[in-house]
Design an enzyme around this catalytic site. Structure first.
Site, PDB file in Angstrom:
ATOM      1  N   MET A  55       5.560   6.336  11.535  1.00 57.34           N
ATOM      2  CA  MET A  55       4.135   6.941  11.326  1.00 57.34           C
ATOM      3  C   MET A  55       2.861   6.770  11.928  1.00 57.34           C
ATOM      4  O   MET A  55       1.777   7.347  12.267  1.00 57.34           O
ATOM      5  CB  MET A  55       3.803   6.596   9.577  1.00 57.34           C
ATOM      6  CG  MET A  55       4.752   7.428   8.820  1.00 57.34           C
ATOM      7  SD  MET A  55       3.952   6.998   7.278  1.00 57.34           S
ATOM      8  CE  MET A  55       5.267   8.032   5.964  1.00 57.34           C
ATOM      9  N   ASN A  72      -6.629  11.711   0.494  1.00 58.93           N
ATOM     10  CA  ASN A  72      -7.343  12.095   1.815  1.00 58.93           C
ATOM     11  C   ASN A  72      -8.028  13.209   2.102  1.00 58.93           C
ATOM     12  O   ASN A  72      -8.639  13.490   3.062  1.00 58.93           O
ATOM     13  CB  ASN A  72      -6.137  11.686   2.693  1.00 58.93           C
ATOM     14  CG  ASN A  72      -5.171  12.788   2.995  1.00 58.93           C
ATOM     15  OD1 ASN A  72      -5.081  13.932   2.251  1.00 58.93           O
ATOM     16  ND2 ASN A  72      -4.545  12.945   3.816  1.00 58.93           N
ATOM     17  N   ARG A  99      10.756  -5.346   2.359  1.00 57.46           N
ATOM     18  CA  ARG A  99      10.595  -6.788   2.294  1.00 57.46           C
ATOM     19  C   ARG A  99      10.727  -7.384   0.671  1.00 57.46           C
ATOM     20  O   ARG A  99      11.490  -8.146   0.428  1.00 57.46           O
ATOM     21  CB  ARG A  99       9.754  -7.472   2.801  1.00 57.46           C
ATOM     22  CG  ARG A  99       9.541  -8.932   2.998  1.00 57.46           C
ATOM     23  CD  ARG A  99       8.451  -9.755   3.702  1.00 57.46           C
ATOM     24  NE  ARG A  99       7.246  -9.492   2.884  1.00 57.46           N
ATOM     25  CZ  ARG A  99       6.064  -9.301   3.423  1.00 57.46           C
ATOM     26  NH1 ARG A  99       5.829  -9.866   4.528  1.00 57.46           N
ATOM     27  NH2 ARG A  99       5.013  -8.975   2.763  1.00 57.46           N
ATOM     28  N   TYR A 151       0.994   5.810  15.962  1.00 60.39           N
ATOM     29  CA  TYR A 151       1.135   6.222  17.302  1.00 60.39           C
ATOM     30  C   TYR A 151       0.390   5.565  18.152  1.00 60.39           C
ATOM     31  O   TYR A 151      -0.758   4.910  17.777  1.00 60.39           O
ATOM     32  CB  TYR A 151       0.664   7.830  17.205  1.00 60.39           C
ATOM     33  CG  TYR A 151      -0.817   8.266  16.912  1.00 60.39           C
ATOM     34  CD1 TYR A 151      -1.660   8.115  18.085  1.00 60.39           C
ATOM     35  CD2 TYR A 151      -1.130   8.366  15.443  1.00 60.39           C
ATOM     36  CE1 TYR A 151      -3.045   8.378  17.709  1.00 60.39           C
ATOM     37  CE2 TYR A 151      -2.581   8.427  15.216  1.00 60.39           C
ATOM     38  CZ  TYR A 151      -3.398   8.372  16.332  1.00 60.39           C
ATOM     39  OH  TYR A 151      -4.719   8.551  16.265  1.00 60.39           O
ATOM     40  N   GLY A 166       9.171   0.722   4.017  1.00 58.76           N
ATOM     41  CA  GLY A 166       7.935   0.085   3.436  1.00 58.76           C
ATOM     42  C   GLY A 166       7.718   0.839   2.068  1.00 58.76           C
ATOM     43  O   GLY A 166       8.316   1.733   1.635  1.00 58.76           O
ATOM     44  N   ALA A 167       6.823   0.115   1.281  1.00 59.30           N
ATOM     45  CA  ALA A 167       6.793   0.380  -0.089  1.00 59.30           C
ATOM     46  C   ALA A 167       5.251   0.517  -0.546  1.00 59.30           C
ATOM     47  O   ALA A 167       4.705   0.249  -1.617  1.00 59.30           O
ATOM     48  CB  ALA A 167       7.343  -0.520  -1.079  1.00 59.30           C
ATOM     49  N   LYS A 206      -9.179   5.675   0.530  1.00 61.60           N
ATOM     50  CA  LYS A 206      -8.220   6.655  -0.131  1.00 61.60           C
ATOM     51  C   LYS A 206      -8.251   6.453  -1.739  1.00 61.60           C
ATOM     52  O   LYS A 206      -8.070   7.551  -2.537  1.00 61.60           O
ATOM     53  CB  LYS A 206      -6.962   6.753   0.509  1.00 61.60           C
ATOM     54  CG  LYS A 206      -7.034   7.333   2.157  1.00 61.60           C
ATOM     55  CD  LYS A 206      -5.703   7.364   2.585  1.00 61.60           C
ATOM     56  CE  LYS A 206      -5.777   7.946   4.034  1.00 61.60           C
ATOM     57  NZ  LYS A 206      -4.457   8.127   4.531  1.00 61.60           N
ATOM     58  N   SER A 211     -12.176   7.970  14.870  1.00 61.24           N
ATOM     59  CA  SER A 211     -11.476   9.043  14.387  1.00 61.24           C
ATOM     60  C   SER A 211     -11.232  10.140  15.300  1.00 61.24           C
ATOM     61  O   SER A 211     -12.181  10.822  16.079  1.00 61.24           O
ATOM     62  CB  SER A 211     -12.216   9.671  13.086  1.00 61.24           C
ATOM     63  OG  SER A 211     -11.450  10.548  12.316  1.00 61.24           O
ATOM     64  N   ASP A 250      -0.955  13.808   3.636  1.00 58.33           N
ATOM     65  CA  ASP A 250      -0.046  12.846   4.329  1.00 58.33           C
ATOM     66  C   ASP A 250       1.110  13.250   4.412  1.00 58.33           C
ATOM     67  O   ASP A 250       1.723  13.306   5.641  1.00 58.33           O
ATOM     68  CB  ASP A 250      -0.134  11.345   4.256  1.00 58.33           C
ATOM     69  CG  ASP A 250      -1.754  11.106   4.646  1.00 58.33           C
ATOM     70  OD1 ASP A 250      -2.688  11.654   5.531  1.00 58.33           O
ATOM     71  OD2 ASP A 250      -2.481   9.987   3.878  1.00 58.33           O
TER      72      ASP A 250
END
Length: 275
Positions: free
Chosen positions: A218, A86, A152, A220, A127-128, A65, A14, A102
């Protein structure tokens, strides 16, 4: 000294302790921030012990989370809609509050750090899952003209459209499958899938990005992700990864805890060099 922490499993990787130590130094806040490896089967016990010992607030990362959502006494609207927490803090009455920073971190990185206005833009969110869900309300409230959620499994994207139906925004909204994107073009495409973690790319059709479009992953890494490379090949004007989102969501948490919004430009440059 006020105590803060980040809970996760694993947690050694982290960047949060470094980021928040830098924020504290820049804003002259007297606090200590550490990483806590919480047991996979007892996040609640670990978090309760932290707050009982005087902890003021905490960040929460994978895989806790959802556990943090259940742990809270009070939830922000962002957290309720995102279905995940978060950021935690304890108030003067001992109540535990939860928020999700976020999505606002994503929007602030795009609009304030990268200088790209979202007002009136046609946006595609890929994405979902949880990452996409956390981004929807902040994107809608940023004034986008139209938001498409693609996944998808079409039904999961449709569920998110229904879930966020009540968010006040003039933006048009639609759900579609990967195949349903053919023939569309967007001002901004945000990759909220986990494909980049596996070095993969969603099966996207050609033509989604024009010469004035921006692509944002999102995830990196030290090198451009497969999604970023694809976007460059498609001719996107701006391409960015999620390092700025990581920093901006941390800055929002710091603001919730301390009432001070820290500067982020220098820590962004520092972390980028370290990558």
């Amino acid at each position: 000294m006020d105590q803060y922490a980040v809970f996760g499993h694993p947690i050694a990787h982290s960047r949060s302790p470094e980021i928040h130590a830098w924020f504290a130094a820049q804003t002259h806040q007297d606090l200590e921030y550490r990483a806590i490896l919480a047991p996979l089967d007892d996040f609640e016990g670990c978090a309760r012990a932290f707050f009982a010992a005087g902890g003021c607030g905490a960040n929460v990362t994978v895989p806790f989370k959802l556990d943090a959502l259940v742990f809270c006494d009070q939830l922000s609207q962002r957290a309720r809609l995102a279905g995940a927490v978060n950021t935690l803090w304890k108030d003067a009455q001992g109540q535990i509050h939860g928020d999700n920073t976020d999505g606002i971190g994503l929007v602030r990185d795009i609009t304030q750090q990268l200088g790209v206005s979202l007002a009136g833009k046609k946006v595609l969110l890929l994405g979902a899952g949880g990452a996409a869900r956390g981004a929807i309300e902040p994107l809608l409230k940023a004034g986008v003209r139209h938001l498409t959620i693609a996944n998808r499994t079409l039904s999961k994207a449709q569920q998110l459209i229904t879930l966020f139906h009540g968010v006040e925004s003039p933006a048009g909204r639609q759900a579609c499958s990967w195949e349903g994107l053919a023939g569309e073009q967007f001002d901004l495409v945000v990759n909220a899938t986990s494909a980049s973690l596996q070095g993969e790319l969603p099966p996207l059709p050609e033509g989604l990005l024009g010469p004035q479009s921006m692509a944002y992953d999102m995830m990196y890494a030290a090198q451009p992700t497969p999604f970023m490379r694809w976007a460059q090949q498609q001719g996107a004007t701006r391409v960015a990864d999620g390092l700025g989102m990581l920093i901006e969501q941390a800055a929002e948490a710091f603001f919730l805890w301390r009432g001070v919004r820290p500067p982020t430009a220098e820590i962004r440059s520092l972390l980028r060099r370290q990558l």
